[in-house]
Design a protein around this motif. Structure first.
Motif, short mmCIF file in Angstrom:
data_model
loop_
_atom_site.label_atom_id
_atom_site.label_comp_id
_atom_site.label_asym_id
_atom_site.label_seq_id
_atom_site.Cartn_x
_atom_site.Cartn_y
_atom_site.Cartn_z
N LEU A 193 28.63 69.62 16.77
CA LEU A 193 30.09 69.51 16.43
C LEU A 193 30.63 70.76 16.70
O LEU A 193 31.85 70.86 17.24
CB LEU A 193 30.16 69.21 14.75
CG LEU A 193 31.48 69.38 14.08
CD1 LEU A 193 32.29 68.31 14.80
CD2 LEU A 193 31.33 69.28 12.85
N VAL A 194 29.89 71.90 16.61
CA VAL A 194 30.62 73.08 17.00
C VAL A 194 31.18 73.18 18.28
O VAL A 194 32.14 73.59 18.92
CB VAL A 194 29.74 74.39 16.59
CG1 VAL A 194 30.19 75.43 17.06
CG2 VAL A 194 29.50 74.58 15.38
N ARG A 195 30.37 72.47 19.14
CA ARG A 195 30.57 72.72 20.75
C ARG A 195 31.66 71.82 21.15
O ARG A 195 32.47 71.78 22.12
CB ARG A 195 29.46 72.09 21.60
CG ARG A 195 28.33 73.15 21.45
CD ARG A 195 27.00 72.76 22.34
NE ARG A 195 26.24 71.76 21.91
CZ ARG A 195 25.51 71.63 21.28
NH1 ARG A 195 24.95 72.77 20.71
NH2 ARG A 195 24.97 70.67 20.92
N GLU A 196 32.29 70.78 20.35
CA GLU A 196 33.02 69.86 20.56
C GLU A 196 34.42 69.92 19.97
O GLU A 196 35.22 68.96 20.02
CB GLU A 196 32.74 68.34 20.68
CG GLU A 196 32.20 67.79 19.38
CD GLU A 196 31.30 66.41 19.69
OE1 GLU A 196 31.28 65.80 18.66
OE2 GLU A 196 30.95 66.26 20.45
N LEU A 197 34.23 70.96 18.93
CA LEU A 197 35.68 71.00 17.97
C LEU A 197 36.84 71.28 18.78
O LEU A 197 36.77 72.22 19.70
CB LEU A 197 35.48 72.14 17.02
CG LEU A 197 34.73 71.75 15.67
CD1 LEU A 197 34.51 72.95 14.93
CD2 LEU A 197 35.46 70.79 14.82
N PRO A 198 38.04 70.62 18.34
CA PRO A 198 39.22 71.02 19.17
C PRO A 198 39.70 72.28 18.56
O PRO A 198 39.58 72.65 17.42
CB PRO A 198 40.16 69.87 18.85
CG PRO A 198 39.72 69.27 17.45
CD PRO A 198 38.25 69.54 17.60
N ASP A 199 40.64 72.97 19.14
CA ASP A 199 41.06 74.22 18.61
C ASP A 199 42.37 73.88 17.65
O ASP A 199 43.49 74.21 17.80
CB ASP A 199 41.72 74.90 19.90
CG ASP A 199 40.72 75.37 20.70
OD1 ASP A 199 39.51 75.61 20.25
OD2 ASP A 199 41.12 75.74 22.06
N THR A 200 41.97 73.32 16.70
CA THR A 200 42.95 73.03 15.50
C THR A 200 42.52 73.59 14.37
O THR A 200 41.13 73.40 14.01
CB THR A 200 43.40 71.54 15.29
OG1 THR A 200 42.15 70.88 14.98
CG2 THR A 200 43.92 70.82 16.68
N PRO A 201 43.22 74.19 13.55
CA PRO A 201 42.79 74.65 12.25
C PRO A 201 42.39 73.70 11.22
O PRO A 201 41.27 73.92 10.65
CB PRO A 201 44.09 75.32 11.47
CG PRO A 201 45.21 75.42 12.57
CD PRO A 201 44.47 74.39 13.57
N ALA A 202 42.77 72.38 11.30
CA ALA A 202 42.13 71.45 10.37
C ALA A 202 40.75 71.25 10.65
O ALA A 202 39.96 71.04 9.71
CB ALA A 202 43.21 70.22 10.41
#
Lengths: 238, 437
Positions: A193-202
């Protein structure tokens, strides 16, 4: 016909003779019957095409009504409309998917699952179908099945509409694995998940919450979750 | 080339001609069944529409029945009811002679009535239309009597195959119900006709199945007990339906003869009232069967629809409208089966299959109990599901329903309906037919 049939010709077979008249008549009538069948076929086909057009129009009308009802939160009206849309146009995957979504949201998991399984027969790797099946299996506590569907959803192809982003599916999968104390698998999925998280605070907040939950359940090797960083003009992160 | 011009080469033998005729009749009867189904859809669209106000839903069956009643009384008296009893009489007592007017009459009287919302099926009328078309073709070709008679099951099986999209069950239905002899030598002709009909039906309507059926699984051996219960309840429901239908029909027949023209309209008024409470029982209703097969009904809804569909079908049929009981039988079978499945799920101490699986078996059980064609019902459900696993529970439920129905309603429904019209067809020897008056 039978009497005629029994009268064997005693003439030389090489000599062309007039054909038996009754047989001629029957063959002629059979040809006329064939012509009538062709005409009937053409007429029926036109009626079927008209009926099909009508069904498609009705399906679209009920689907639009269902969408409107769903938007204003009238779940029952939406379900009824989606049912009519599916009944009118039985070949439309989006209508069936909308009905399955509505059913699952209303707690009718049995029927939703039947519809989704049927859709999955046609589109085994569709993201949304597998995702919805995974959620139903998860609600029913069927761990292996849910995991399998989640995995198909994560690595599937969008064929039926606008599927949820992959990280959303992964966040749900991690939560599901934590609910069922499958901590190793949850750890693996969290790392992915860490590798594909988008750059959004939520998104980062959700991932942090999952990480904290995992750490509470079992001390685990630290997972480095990068903070959101502004994108460079060329689209890449610094 | 020379050989082609000789008389022997051109000679068309009777059997070859009959085979060719069988194919053509299969196509015509199949097209007739498809046209009939599409016309009902069109009538439904024009009469009721997609979003009709309540008064239109309530009045449409009565108004359609007024028109149909006049047509039935004045022009097409043979077109009342299902059509299967009339087809049996044509085969067993009339040497296969059916007037072409019968097919036209059935079409004109059944289409508006079913389209307006009467709770009746399209399969029975399709069988009569197919058989009448076959008989007309045979008469036109001046076939001998025994050949003409043979064409009745040929047309019937073709029409049923196209109407229900189950060619094997259609052939079996012709042998089991129309001919009443499973060893009849006509099996080849009926198969050819049924296949021809299904080919044209699929060419026009596509390969979309009539029902979306769930995958079947027997979850636990103890589940067979639930199917035993379904067979017993199905048998009781079959007897109740048959007795209710025959009783209501007898009541309508006791009314003054001059009221006969308006009796369908009386039924239409009653159906209008029923549709205001449960619009789901209108017409053929296969979309609701599909819903039951996919487990989409609550217990009380399934029970309510089962009871209301039975009442509506009894009213529609007994009042003398044109339409069949084949589809309604499957409808309340699906509802009853679905209800039993939902109860089993709540009460059984072991895992049970989805309610949709019970709905499927319920369809077969009610068909075996009411129509009394147990082999047809087994193969019909098998053909719909294409799943061997369903055979054992299906046979258990079917046989129980059949035996109970036979015990408490000795005359099969089509025989009993004929008997009410003064026609006696012995169930033990179908060829021993006695027409009274």
């Amino acid at each position: 016909m039978s009497e005629d049939d029994q009268q064997e010709p005693d003439q030389n077979e090489q000599t062309p003779l007039p054909r038996p008249p009754l047989i001629q008549r029957e063959v002629a009538l059979l040809v006329i019957l064939c012509a009538m069948a062709v005409a009937l076929f053409a007429g029926t086909q036109r009626l079927a095409a008209w009926s099909r057009r009508l069904s498609v129009e009705n399906g679209a009308m009920w689907f639009a009504r269902g969408e409107t009802a769903a938007q204003r939160g009238d779940r029952n009206a939406a379900l009824a409309a989606f049912r009519k849309a599916v009944a009118a146009d039985r070949t439309s995957t989006p209508y069936e998917l909308a009905l399955a979504r509505g059913l699952a949201d209303a707690g009718h998991d049995d029927e939703a699952e039947q519809i989704l399984l049927r859709l999955r027969d046609g589109e085994p790797d569709d993201i949304e179908v597998n995702y919805r099946l995974a959620r139903i299996a998860a609600r029913a506590g069927r761990l292996d099945e849910a995991q399998r569907y989640y995995n198909h959803a994560l690595y599937g192809i969008d064929r039926t509409g606008v599927p949820p982003p992959r990280y959303v599916i992964r966040i749900e999968l991690v939560g599901f694995l934590l609910d069922h104390d499958d901590l190793d698998a949850a750890q693996d999925e969290l790392n992915a998940l860490v590798r594909e998280l988008p750059d959004t605070p939520a998104a980062h907040q959700q991932a942090d919450a999952l990480k904290a939950r995992l750490e509470r359940l079992r001390p685990a090797p630290p997972v480095a979750i990068p903070a959101p960083v502004p994108s460079t003009p060329d689209g890449g992160a610094q | 080339m020379k050989r082609l011009l000789t008389p022997s080469a051109w000679r068309v033998r009777e059997n070859q001609l009959f085979l060719a005729l069988t194919v053509v009749i299969g196509i015509i009867a199949g097209l007739g069944a498809v046209l009939f189904a599409l016309s009902i859809e069109a009538a439904r669209h024009f009469i009721v529409g997609t979003d009709a106000p309540w008064w239109r839903v309530a009045l449409a069956p009565c108004l359609a029945s007024v028109v149909s009643g006049i047509l039935l009384s004045r022009f097409f008296p043979d077109a009342r009811g299902s059509g299967i009893p009339q087809t049996k009489v044509a085969f067993h007592a009339q040497d296969g002679v059916m007037h072409p007017r019968v097919a036209l009459g059935k079409f004109l009287t059944a289409v508006p009535v079913i389209g307006a919302g009467h709770s009746m099926g399209r399969e029975g009328p399709s069988v009569q239309i197919g058989a009448a078309a076959a008989s007309w073709a045979g008469q036109w070709l001046r076939l001998p009597r025994e050949r003409l008679r043979d064409l009745i099951p040929v047309g019937a099986s073709a029409a049923l195959a196209a109407a229900f999209n189950t060619p094997v069950a259609a052939v079996l239905f012709s042998l089991e119900e129309i001919i009443a002899d499973m060893n009849a030598p006509l099996i080849g002709s009926t198969v050819v006709a049924a296949v021809s009909a299904v080919v044209v039906e699929r060419a026009i309507l596509g390969n979309e199945p009539l029902f979306h059926v769930p995958q079947y699984r027997l979850m636990h051996p103890g589940e067979l007990l639930a199917y035993v219960a379904l067979g017993v309840i199905g048998g009781i429901a079959s007897v109740a339906f048959c007795k209710g239908l025959l009783g209501a029909r007898a009541a309508f027949q006791r009314m003054p003869a001059k009221s006969r023209m308006w009796q369908p309209a009386i039924g239409g008024l009653m159906i209008g009232a029923i549709l205001l409470v449960t619009p789901e029982v209108a017409g053929v209703g296969y979309e609701h069967v599909d819903q039951a097969l996919n487990g989409g009904l609550l217990l009380r809804v399934a029970v309510l629809l089962c009871v209301m569909k039975m009442i509506a079908t009894i009213v529609s049929y007994a009042s003398g409208n044109a339409g069949g009981i084949f589809a309604p039988t499957l409808y309340f079978g699906a509802m009853l089966g679905g209800a039993v499945g939902l109860i089993a799920r709540q009460l059984a101490p072991f895992p049970v299959a989805a309610p949709g699986a019970y709905a499927l078996v319920g369809m077969g059980a009610l068909f075996a109990g009411i129509i009394r064609a147990p082999m047809t019902s087994v193969f019909m459900i098998f053909e719909i599901t294409q799943d061997y696993q369903i055979l054992v529970p299906l046979m258990v439920a079917n046989m129980l329903s059949f035996v109970i129905s036979q015990r408490y309603q000795p005359d099969p429904i089509y025989h009993a309906l004929l008997a009410q019209d003064g026609v006696s067809l012995s169930p033990h020897d179908a060829t021993a037919l006695h027409v009274e008056g």
